[in-house]
Write an enzyme that holds these catalytic residues in place. Structure first.
Site, PDB file in Angstrom:
ATOM      1  N   CYS A   1      18.091  -1.875  -6.143  1.00  0.00           N
ATOM      2  CA  CYS A   1      18.676  -1.541  -7.440  1.00  0.00           C
ATOM      3  C   CYS A   1      19.686  -0.442  -7.166  1.00  0.00           C
ATOM      4  CB  CYS A   1      17.598  -1.069  -8.417  1.00  0.00           C
ATOM      5  SG  CYS A   1      18.247  -0.336  -9.939  1.00  0.00           S
TER       6      CYS A   1
ATOM      7  N   ASP B   1      13.441  -3.950  -7.891  1.00  0.00           N
ATOM      8  CA  ASP B   1      14.612  -3.855  -8.751  1.00  0.00           C
ATOM      9  C   ASP B   1      14.111  -3.825 -10.187  1.00  0.00           C
ATOM     10  OD1 ASP B   1      17.224  -3.813  -9.673  1.00  0.00           O
ATOM     11  OD2 ASP B   1      17.541  -5.965  -9.423  1.00  0.00           O
ATOM     12  N   SER B   2      14.995  -3.509 -11.110  1.00  0.00           N
ATOM     13  CA  SER B   2      14.609  -3.515 -12.509  1.00  0.00           C
ATOM     14  C   SER B   2      14.477  -4.933 -13.054  1.00  0.00           C
ATOM     15  CB  SER B   2      15.636  -2.744 -13.341  1.00  0.00           C
ATOM     16  OG  SER B   2      16.908  -3.361 -13.252  1.00  0.00           O
TER      17      SER B   2
ATOM     18  N   CYS C   1      26.015  -3.795  -7.861  1.00  0.00           N
ATOM     19  CA  CYS C   1      24.745  -4.032  -8.547  1.00  0.00           C
ATOM     20  C   CYS C   1      24.223  -5.347  -7.991  1.00  0.00           C
ATOM     21  CB  CYS C   1      24.941  -4.121 -10.060  1.00  0.00           C
ATOM     22  SG  CYS C   1      23.458  -4.643 -10.963  1.00  0.00           S
TER      23      CYS C   1
ATOM     24  N   GLU D   1      21.177 -12.100 -16.051  1.00  0.00           N
ATOM     25  CA  GLU D   1      19.796 -12.284 -16.498  1.00  0.00           C
ATOM     26  C   GLU D   1      19.655 -13.522 -17.385  1.00  0.00           C
ATOM     27  OE1 GLU D   1      16.984 -10.602 -15.876  1.00  0.00           O
ATOM     28  OE2 GLU D   1      17.779  -8.956 -14.667  1.00  0.00           O
TER      29      GLU D   1
ATOM     30  N   HIS E   1      22.721  -7.686  -9.259  1.00  0.00           N
ATOM     31  CA  HIS E   1      22.958  -8.848 -10.116  1.00  0.00           C
ATOM     32  C   HIS E   1      24.333  -9.470  -9.857  1.00  0.00           C
ATOM     33  CE1 HIS E   1      19.742  -6.897 -12.428  1.00  0.00           C
ATOM     34  NE2 HIS E   1      19.581  -8.015 -13.100  1.00  0.00           N
TER      35      HIS E   1
END
Length: 269
Positions: free
Chosen positions: A74, A11-12, A188, A154, A190
Site C-alpha cells: 500500500c 493492502d487496504s 498506488c 475496486e 491499484h
C-alpha cells in the site's frame, strides 16, 4: 525465519494483489499470505496517524500468523508507516512499495522529470520525492493525487471511456504540455490495473513504472538466504477484514492468473 514460512503482504484493498501476482510470477515457490483491510479502506484520504495505526495492526496480525518477510503493498502505508512497523518488528525483513517504485523511476527516467500518480496521502507525505532524491539528485518530481483511480479499480472498471475521462481529468494537463516528463510512476498498487488507459494518455515517449514489478524484484533480493526450496508449490492465502465473498469475486475477475483464489478468510484486526 524458517524458509517454509510465507511472505506476508497487506493492502487496504484489492490493489495489492498486483504485487502478489508479480511475486507469484517471479517466485512461484513462495507461499504468500495476503491481508486486505477492506473494513477500513481507503487509506489514502486518512491522516498519517490513523494510517500508521492501521498498518501496524495489519503487520501485527500477519506476524502473529508467522511470516518470514513483510511487504507493505500500500503506497500510503509505505509512505507514512514503514518506520513504525520497522520499530515494532526490528528483526523482520520489511519492504514497501514506495522505495521500490522510486528505484524503478530512477532507472526508467532519462530526463529526471518524473510524474507520480498516487493517493492523496502518498502525495501529501512527499515520500516519493524524498525516495527519488536519495537515489538521484536534481530530479523534478510531480506527484498528482488521483483518488478516483482506486474506486475505479475496486469496481472493476479498468479501461474504457470512464477510465479515460478520469485519467484525463487528473493527468492531461501534465502530458499535454511539452514539459519533458518521460516517466509515470503508478504510485498506488491499484493503478497498474488501469495501465493501458494511462499509457495511451501519457504517450509513447513516457515509460510507466509498475511498483508491483519493482517490489517483486526488490523482494527477491531481500529474501536471499530465505528463499523457499526450489520446486516448492507456493500458493496464495487471502484474508479480508470485511466482505470476503465480494473480495474473492472481484479478485477472480481482475486476476485470472491467480487461480489459487478460493475461499477468503474473514478476520478482525
Amino acid at each position: 525465519m524458517p524458509k517454509h514460512y510465507p511472505v506476508g503482504i497487506f493492502d487496504s484493498g484489492i490493489g495489492g494483489l498486483t504485487v502478489a501476482a508479480a511475486i507469484r510470477r517471479a517466485m512461484p515457490a513462495e507461499k504468500l499470505l495476503y491481508l486486505a483491510d477492506l473494513a477500513r479502506q481507503p487509506y489514502g484520504p486518512k491522516s498519517p496517524r490513523t494510517v500508521t495505526r492501521y498498518a501496524v495492526q495489519a503487520a501485527e496480525f500477519l506476524v502473529g500468523r508467522g511470516v518470514k518477510a513483510l511487504v507493505v503493498a500500500c503506497n500510503t502505508a509505505s509512505a507514512v508507516a514503514l518506520e513504525a512497523i520497522a520499530e515494532r518488528f526490528p528483526e523482520l525483513p520489511l519492504l514497501g512499495v514506495v522505495e521500490a517504485g522510486a528505484a524503478g523511476a530512477v532507472a526508467a527516467s532519462a530526463s529526471g522529470r518524473i510524474v507520480v500518480a498516487a493517493t492523496e496521502g502518498t502525495c501529501r507525505s512527499q515520500a516519493y520525492e524524498r525516495a527519488i532524491a536519495r537515489r538521484r539528485g536534481g530530479c523534478r518530481v510531480t506527484c498528482v493525487p488521483c483518488p478516483l483511480f482506486v474506486s475505479l479499480a475496486e469496481e472493476g472498471l479498468t479501461d474504457g471511456a470512464i477510465v479515460e475521462s478520469v485519467a484525463r481529468h487528473y493527468l492531461a494537463p501534465l502530458f499535454d504540455r511539452l514539459g519533458g516528463d518521460d516517466c509515470l510512476v503508478l504510485g498506488c498498487t491499484h493503478f497498474p490495473l488501469l495501465a493501458p488507459a494511462l499509457a495511451r494518455l501519457a504517450g509513447p515517449g513516457v515509460r510507466l513504472v509498475d511498483c508491483a514489478e519493482a517490489t517483486s524484484t526488490m523482494l527477491a533480493e531481500t529474501l536471499r538466504g530465505l528463499e523457499a526450496p526450489v520446486g516448492g508449490a507456493g500458493g496464495l492465502s487471502l484474508i479480508a477484514t470485511d466482505a470476503p465473498e465480494r473480495f474473492a469475486r472481484i479478485a477472480r475477475r481482475l486476476f485470472p492468473s491467480l487461480d489459487e483464489i478460493g475461499t477468503v478468510e474473514l478476520a478482525d484486526l
